[in-house]
Design a protein around this motif. Sequence first.
Motif, mmCIF file in Angstrom:
data_model
loop_
_atom_site.group_PDB
_atom_site.id
_atom_site.type_symbol
_atom_site.label_atom_id
_atom_site.label_comp_id
_atom_site.label_asym_id
_atom_site.label_seq_id
_atom_site.Cartn_x
_atom_site.Cartn_y
_atom_site.Cartn_z
ATOM 1 N N GLY A 99 11.672 1.877 9.585
ATOM 2 C CA GLY A 99 12.190 3.231 9.754
ATOM 3 C C GLY A 99 11.099 4.260 9.558
ATOM 4 O O GLY A 99 10.243 4.124 8.678
ATOM 5 N N ALA A 100 11.113 5.298 10.368
ATOM 6 C CA ALA A 100 10.083 6.339 10.313
ATOM 7 C C ALA A 100 10.083 7.030 8.956
ATOM 8 O O ALA A 100 11.133 7.342 8.407
ATOM 9 C CB ALA A 100 10.309 7.360 11.420
ATOM 10 N N GLY A 101 8.883 7.231 8.419
ATOM 11 C CA GLY A 101 8.734 7.912 7.135
ATOM 12 C C GLY A 101 8.975 7.026 5.930
ATOM 13 O O GLY A 101 9.141 7.520 4.824
ATOM 14 N N ASN A 102 8.967 5.704 6.123
ATOM 15 C CA ASN A 102 9.251 4.764 5.024
ATOM 16 C C ASN A 102 8.092 3.806 4.783
ATOM 17 O O ASN A 102 7.302 3.518 5.676
ATOM 18 C CB ASN A 102 10.509 3.946 5.327
ATOM 19 N N TRP A 103 8.046 3.300 3.547
ATOM 20 C CA TRP A 103 7.109 2.263 3.123
ATOM 21 C C TRP A 103 7.831 0.931 3.115
ATOM 22 O O TRP A 103 9.042 0.865 2.899
ATOM 23 C CB TRP A 103 6.639 2.513 1.693
ATOM 24 N N CYS A 104 7.080 -0.155 3.300
ATOM 25 C CA CYS A 104 7.611 -1.499 3.058
ATOM 26 C C CYS A 104 6.441 -2.418 2.712
ATOM 27 O O CYS A 104 5.287 -2.112 2.986
ATOM 28 C CB CYS A 104 8.395 -2.035 4.256
ATOM 29 N N PHE A 105 6.765 -3.523 2.064
ATOM 30 C CA PHE A 105 5.763 -4.544 1.757
ATOM 31 C C PHE A 105 5.961 -5.683 2.735
ATOM 32 O O PHE A 105 7.062 -6.245 2.828
ATOM 33 C CB PHE A 105 5.916 -5.046 0.318
ATOM 34 N N ASP A 106 4.924 -6.004 3.498
ATOM 35 C CA ASP A 106 4.979 -7.097 4.468
ATOM 36 C C ASP A 106 4.619 -8.390 3.749
ATOM 37 O O ASP A 106 3.471 -8.580 3.345
ATOM 38 C CB ASP A 106 4.023 -6.823 5.626
ATOM 39 N N ARG A 107 5.585 -9.256 3.578
ATOM 40 C CA ARG A 107 5.353 -10.528 2.883
ATOM 41 C C ARG A 107 4.427 -11.451 3.662
ATOM 42 O O ARG A 107 3.768 -12.300 3.071
ATOM 43 C CB ARG A 107 6.682 -11.247 2.647
ATOM 44 N N ALA A 108 4.405 -11.308 4.991
ATOM 45 C CA ALA A 108 3.596 -12.213 5.814
ATOM 46 C C ALA A 108 2.113 -12.051 5.541
ATOM 47 O O ALA A 108 1.401 -13.040 5.368
ATOM 48 C CB ALA A 108 3.885 -11.977 7.300
ATOM 49 N N ASP A 109 1.609 -10.811 5.507
ATOM 50 C CA ASP A 109 0.171 -10.643 5.273
ATOM 51 C C ASP A 109 -0.143 -9.871 3.992
ATOM 52 O O ASP A 109 -1.259 -9.394 3.812
ATOM 53 C CB ASP A 109 -0.510 -10.004 6.487
ATOM 54 N N LYS A 110 0.843 -9.755 3.114
ATOM 55 C CA LYS A 110 0.644 -9.159 1.777
ATOM 56 C C LYS A 110 0.060 -7.750 1.859
ATOM 57 O O LYS A 110 -0.933 -7.435 1.220
ATOM 58 C CB LYS A 110 -0.264 -10.038 0.906
ATOM 59 N N SER A 111 0.670 -6.907 2.673
ATOM 60 C CA SER A 111 0.176 -5.538 2.830
ATOM 61 C C SER A 111 1.327 -4.545 2.714
ATOM 62 O O SER A 111 2.483 -4.887 2.947
ATOM 63 C CB SER A 111 -0.520 -5.372 4.180
ATOM 64 N N LEU A 112 0.978 -3.327 2.331
ATOM 65 C CA LEU A 112 1.944 -2.232 2.326
ATOM 66 C C LEU A 112 1.824 -1.502 3.651
ATOM 67 O O LEU A 112 0.716 -1.232 4.118
ATOM 68 C CB LEU A 112 1.656 -1.253 1.187
#
Length: 165
Positions: free
Chosen positions: A102-115
Amino acid sequence: MTAKQRGASLLEFAVAVIVIGILMGLLLQRLWYYQGEAEQAGVQMTVANVRTALEIKAAQAKLPGRSADLTFLTEENPFDLLKAKPPNYAGELFSPSNQEVGAGNWCFDRADKSLIYLLNFGNSFRDAQTKRLKFKVKLLRLPHSPAKPSGAPETVGVAFEQVKD
């Protein structure tokens, strides 16, 4: 006797509408600019908070009696180090799409360990090639010093950097 005109003429009304329209256009342009600036400030503040939390964790690991191995920081969600997660945090996802984040949101990508931060306003980050900003925790290792006694632990630090998608 001639009747006196009351109220504004059609020409005066048209001029007033045009002036109001120009002022509204300028106001909307400034609002759009300040929304982008606010988004940029919010992202920079969140990144600064994560960097501070990582520096504190790295300093704690160097205290006597603690493990100086910081490799676990590259595997975990950096938002877990914060006292409170940002209100626009969408959670931990596995290879998320833009619709999931979603636009304007943060998330943690478990696949490559990145925010990941998905831009809400295109003008917020003029140098961004994509709508996604990606950040990772990286280990910093100093080159081996020959003057250092063997068996002494390597000096290690951490950095929270923006990476290319």
